[in-house]
Design a protein around this motif. Structure first.
Motif, mmCIF file in Angstrom:
data_model
loop_
_atom_site.group_PDB
_atom_site.id
_atom_site.type_symbol
_atom_site.label_atom_id
_atom_site.label_comp_id
_atom_site.label_asym_id
_atom_site.label_seq_id
_atom_site.Cartn_x
_atom_site.Cartn_y
_atom_site.Cartn_z
ATOM 1 N N LYS A 158 0.848 -1.193 0.000
ATOM 2 C CA LYS A 158 0.000 0.000 0.000
ATOM 3 C C LYS A 158 0.883 1.242 0.000
ATOM 4 C CE LYS A 158 -3.404 2.596 2.635
ATOM 5 N NZ LYS A 158 -2.541 3.809 2.575
ATOM 6 N N GLY A 160 -13.333 -0.964 -9.199
ATOM 7 C CA GLY A 160 -13.091 -1.718 -7.976
ATOM 8 C C GLY A 160 -14.106 -1.428 -6.895
ATOM 9 N N HIS A 170 -6.293 -4.993 2.705
ATOM 10 C CA HIS A 170 -5.221 -4.731 1.740
ATOM 11 C C HIS A 170 -5.487 -5.441 0.419
ATOM 12 C CE1 HIS A 170 -3.018 -3.198 5.221
ATOM 13 N NE2 HIS A 170 -2.183 -2.647 4.366
ATOM 14 N N PHE A 222 -8.275 -5.899 -0.986
ATOM 15 C CA PHE A 222 -9.256 -5.117 -1.726
ATOM 16 C C PHE A 222 -8.785 -3.689 -1.985
ATOM 17 C CE2 PHE A 222 -12.234 -8.327 0.029
ATOM 18 C CZ PHE A 222 -12.871 -8.695 -1.150
ATOM 19 N N GLY A 223 -7.698 -3.276 -1.349
ATOM 20 C CA GLY A 223 -7.214 -1.914 -1.516
ATOM 21 C C GLY A 223 -8.056 -0.895 -0.770
ATOM 22 N N PHE A 268 -11.172 3.805 -0.786
ATOM 23 C CA PHE A 268 -10.258 2.913 -1.486
ATOM 24 C C PHE A 268 -8.980 3.620 -1.917
ATOM 25 C CE2 PHE A 268 -14.346 0.992 -1.758
ATOM 26 C CZ PHE A 268 -14.160 -0.373 -1.892
ATOM 27 N N GLY A 321 -7.000 -0.215 -5.293
ATOM 28 C CA GLY A 321 -8.272 -0.848 -5.003
ATOM 29 C C GLY A 321 -9.375 -0.344 -5.906
ATOM 30 N N THR A 345 -5.766 -4.991 -7.244
ATOM 31 C CA THR A 345 -5.326 -5.723 -6.065
ATOM 32 C C THR A 345 -5.575 -7.220 -6.205
ATOM 33 O OG1 THR A 345 -7.451 -5.214 -5.035
ATOM 34 C CG2 THR A 345 -5.591 -3.762 -4.509
#
Length: 577
Positions: free
Chosen positions: A98, A114, A181, A183-184, A218, A222, A227
Motif C-alpha cells: 500500500k 473496484g 489490503h 481489496f485496496g 479505497f 483498489g 489488487t
C-alpha cells in the motif's frame, strides 16, 4: 488476431483470477512502521510496509477525521443468520503493498470499477443490496468526489444488519487488515469508529457517526481493481494517484498508474475571476468553452462537454481536470501561460500500457449508442463491428455477462432496462483480451521470487546476494510469467525462465536482456496467445500422419496444444461460484 473464444481460454492465466464473485478471478494519518533491513520475512502472510503520509492539501479539507484511540468490539455473530465471509481460493501468498495516504484532490465523480465490484460482491453475498458511490464535488475532501468511496446501507440498530456489518468488518481488519489490503481499502467508518489501513488501528470518528451505513474509502489500486482479490497477483508497486501541485485548483483526473513520487513543485493558477464550474454545474464560462469546443451551448458542464473539455485541456498543455477552472479560462481567452510542471498534467500511458480499451475504460455505453467505443465493445464480444449498439450487440453482451458473476449481478440490478456498459464491464473485457494488463508495471528479473517458492525465506538471502535486490518477492507475478512462457511454474525466476524470456524478447525484436519490463510482458502475452492457434491439429491424428510430419513442426504443435490445455483448464474457473 485471436477470436473471442481463444481470448476466453487465456483469461484465467492471471492465476485464475479475473471474474470474482467471492471465488477465483473476476472470480489519523498515522503510518505503520517500516519493516526495514534485509532480513528475510518468514511470517506466513507478511503485510507490506507503508510509506509516509503526504502533507494536507491546502484549500480542500475533510469534514471529519480521527479522534482518540478506540477499540472495535463486534457483536456475537449467529451463523444461522449471517453467512461466512466470501472466499477466494486464488489468492497469492503475498499481501498487496500500500502506498501513502492519497486524499481526494481531483474532481471525478464516476464510480471506479473496484468500488462497484466490491459493492456487488458484498451486497449479493449478504443480501443487502442498497449502496451508493460517487457524489458531485463540493468544497470539502471526500473520496466520494473522485469515485473511490462506497456507502453500504446497514443499520447499526437492526440486530441482523449489525451482525452483518460487524462480521464483514472483522473479516476485513483481522490479521492486520489482510483482506482490507487485498481489496485496496484506505479506511472504513462504522458506528462512530474509523479504521485506518495505514495504522491498522481503530479511532473514534469526529463527525457523522455512520450508524446507517459502512463507509469504505479505497486506494487507487483498489479503486482500479489492481489488487490481489481481483487479479491473483499482489500489488508490489502501489499506484500513487494524481499529483497535487495546483493549490486551490483540482488536480488532473487520474487515468494511468503513477509509480514515481510527485516532485515538490507548485503551479499557481492565473486569477481570471471567473470562478470554477464542476461536472453537472452551470456557469457563463461554460458557454464560452462550449463555443470554443464547437459544442451545443447550454451553459452546463454535462458529460459530453466534460469529455471534450478534458481532451482540449490535454491538447493545450493544461491539467485535464474536466473542470472549468482558471487555467482553462485563461487559455480559452488567449492568455500566455508559463509551461506547467509535469506533475500538474495527466500521465500519458506508454505504448506498452495501451490497449484498444484504454481510451474507453471510463465510458458508459447504453443500447442505442454509436461510435468508436461501441466498435471496441463489439470486437471484444465477437460480433459485427458496425459501431451501432443494437440488439445483436446487447444479446452478445448479455451472454458475456452471464459468464462473469459480478457482471451478472450488475445486469440483475439493471433488470429490464436497456443494456449498459459501465467502467466495471470494461475490466473483464480488457483482461480477457490482454491477460497481462494488470502486471505490466511489475518488473522481474533473475532472482525474483514468489513466496510460494520460498515459504520459509530460505532463498531470499541468496537472491539478495546474487542480484542485489532490496525485495525479491514479486507478488505471484513470477508464477504467472512462467505459466505464460510454458516453463515449470515454481515461482522462482532462475536461468530456465530467464532463457525463455530472452527467446521471446528476440522474437519481438526487443533487447534480449532477460529482464521483464512492460514491453516484455506485452510480448510474452502475445507469444502465449499465438500458441492458441485454432488450426492446431487434433491430438488424435493418425500415427501415419505423425510419422510423415516435420519434427520441428510437430514439437511446435505439441507446445501449442500444451498451452491451450493449460489455458482451457484455467478458464474453467471463469464464473465459478
Amino acid at each position: 488476431m485471436l477470436g473471442p473464444g481463444a481470448r476466453a481460454r487465456a483469461a484465467l492465466l492471471l492465476c485464475g483470477v479475473l471474474m470474482a464473485g467471492g471465488a477465483p478471478a473476476f472470480a489519523a494519518d498515522a503510518t505503520a512502521p517500516d519493516s526495514g533491513g534485509d532480513a528475510p520475512d518468514t511470517s506466513p502472510v507478511p503485510l507490506p510496509a507503508v510509506l509516509p503520509a503526504p502533507a494536507t492539501r491546502s484549500g480542500f479539507s475533510p469534514d471529519g477525521g480521527f479522534g482518540g484511540a478506540a477499540t472495535f468490539i463486534p457483536v456475537a455473530i449467529d451463523p444461522s443468520v449471517v453467512p461466512d465471509p466470501p472466499v477466494n481460493e486464488g489468492l497469492p501468498a503475498e499481501v498487496d503493498a500500500k502506498g501513502p495516504f492519497a486524499q481526494q484532490v481531483s474532481c471525478d465523480p464516476v464510480d471506479r470499477p473496484g468500488v462497484t465490484a466490491f459493492a456487488l460482491l458484498l451486497s449479493q453475498h449478504y443480501g443487502r443490496p442498497a449502496y451508493s458511490g460517487a457524489r458531485p464535488c463540493i468544497d470539502y475532501a471526500s473520496f466520494h468526489h473522485d469515485g473511490r468511496a462506497l456507502d453500504w446501507a446497514l443499520d447499526a440498530w437492526d440486530p441482523v444488519d449489525r451482525q452483518i456489518a460487524d462480521s464483514t468488518i472483522t473479516w476485513l481488519t483481522d490479521n492486520d487488515g489482510e483482506m482490507a489490503h487485498r481489496f485496496g481499502l484506505e479506511y472504513l467508518i462504522w458506528n462512530g469508529l474509523i479504521w485506518s489501513a495505514d495504522s491498522r488501528t481503530w479511532s473514534f470518528y469526529t463527525a457523522n457517526p455512520h450508524t446507517d451505513h459502512i463507509h469504505f474509502s479505497f486506494t487507487w489500486d483498489g479503486a482500479q481493481m489492481r489488487t490481489s482479490w481481483w487479479t491473483g497477483v499482489a500489488v508490489t508497486q502501489p499506484d500513487l494517484g494524481p499529483c497535487d501541485v495546483t493549490p486551490w485548483q483540482y488536480a488532473a483526473v487520474h487515468q494511468t498508474v503513477r509509480l514515481a513520487p510527485c516532485e515538490p513543485v507548485v503551479a499557481e493558477a492565473p486569477a481570471t475571476g471567473l470562478g470554477r464550474v464542476r461536472p453537472g454545474e452551470s456557469g457563463n464560462g461554460v458557454s464560452m468553452l462550449q463555443q470554443e469546443l464547437g459544442l451545443p451551448v447550454n451553459g452546463v458542464l454535462d458529460d459530453v462537454t466534460r469529455r471534450a473539455l478534458m481532451e482540449w485541456q490535454q491538447e493545450n498543455g493544461l491539467p485535464a481536470t474536466g473542470v472549468a477552472d482558471d487555467f482553462t479560462y485563461a487559455v480559452a481567452q488567449g492568455w500566455e501561460l508559463s509551461p506547467l510542471p509535469a506533475g500538474a498534467l495527466s500521465i500519458a500511458p506508454a505504448d506498452w500500457q495501451r490497449t484498444e480499451f484504454t481510451p474507453h475504460r471510463r465510458d458508459v455505453l447504453t443500447e442505442g449508442d454509436q461510435g468508436e467505443a461501441v466498435k471496441v465493445l463489439q470486437e471484444a464480444l465477437g460480433v459485427e463491428t458496425d459501431g451501432s449498439f443494437g440488439p445483436l450487440t446487447a444479446a452478445a453482451l448479455a451472454e458475456f455477462e452471464e459468464t462473469v458473476p459480478l457482471l451478472a449481478a450488475q445486469a440483475a440490478r439493471r433488470g429490464d432496462d436497456p443494456a449498459v456498459v459501465t467502467p466495471l464491464t470494461w475490466v473483464p473485457l480488457e483482461r480477457v483480451a490482454h491477460p497481462t494488463i494488470v502486471v505490466r508495471e511489475v518488473a522481474l528479473h533473475r532472482g525474483s521470487l514468489d513466496r510460494t517458492a520460498d515459504p520459509d525465506g530460505a532463498l531470499v538471502a541468496a537472491a539478495l546476494t546474487e542480484t542485489d535486490l532490496e525485495n525479491p518477492y514479486a507478488g505471484g507475478a513470477v508464477t504467472l510469467l512462467q505459466e505464460l512462457l510454458g516453463v515449470e511454474a515454481d515461482g522462482s525466476f532462475g536461468p530456465i525462465t530467464e532463457a525463455a524470456v530472452m527467446e521471446v524478447q528476440k522474437g519481438a525484436d526487443l533487447e534480449p536482456s532477460g529482464l521483464v519490463d512492460g514491453p516484455t510482458w506485452a510480448a510474452v502475452e502475445a507469444h502465449a496467445l499465438e500458441a492458441l492457434d485454432p488450426e492446431v491439429p487434433d491430438p488424435a491424428a493418425s500415427a501415419e500422419d505423425a510419422e510423415d510430419a516435420d519434427p520441428e513442426q510437430t514439437a511446435a504443435e505439441e507446445r501449442a496444444r500444451a498451452t491451450a490445455a493449460r489455458l482451457t483448464e484455467a478458464s474453467a474457473l471463469i464464473g465459478s461460484n
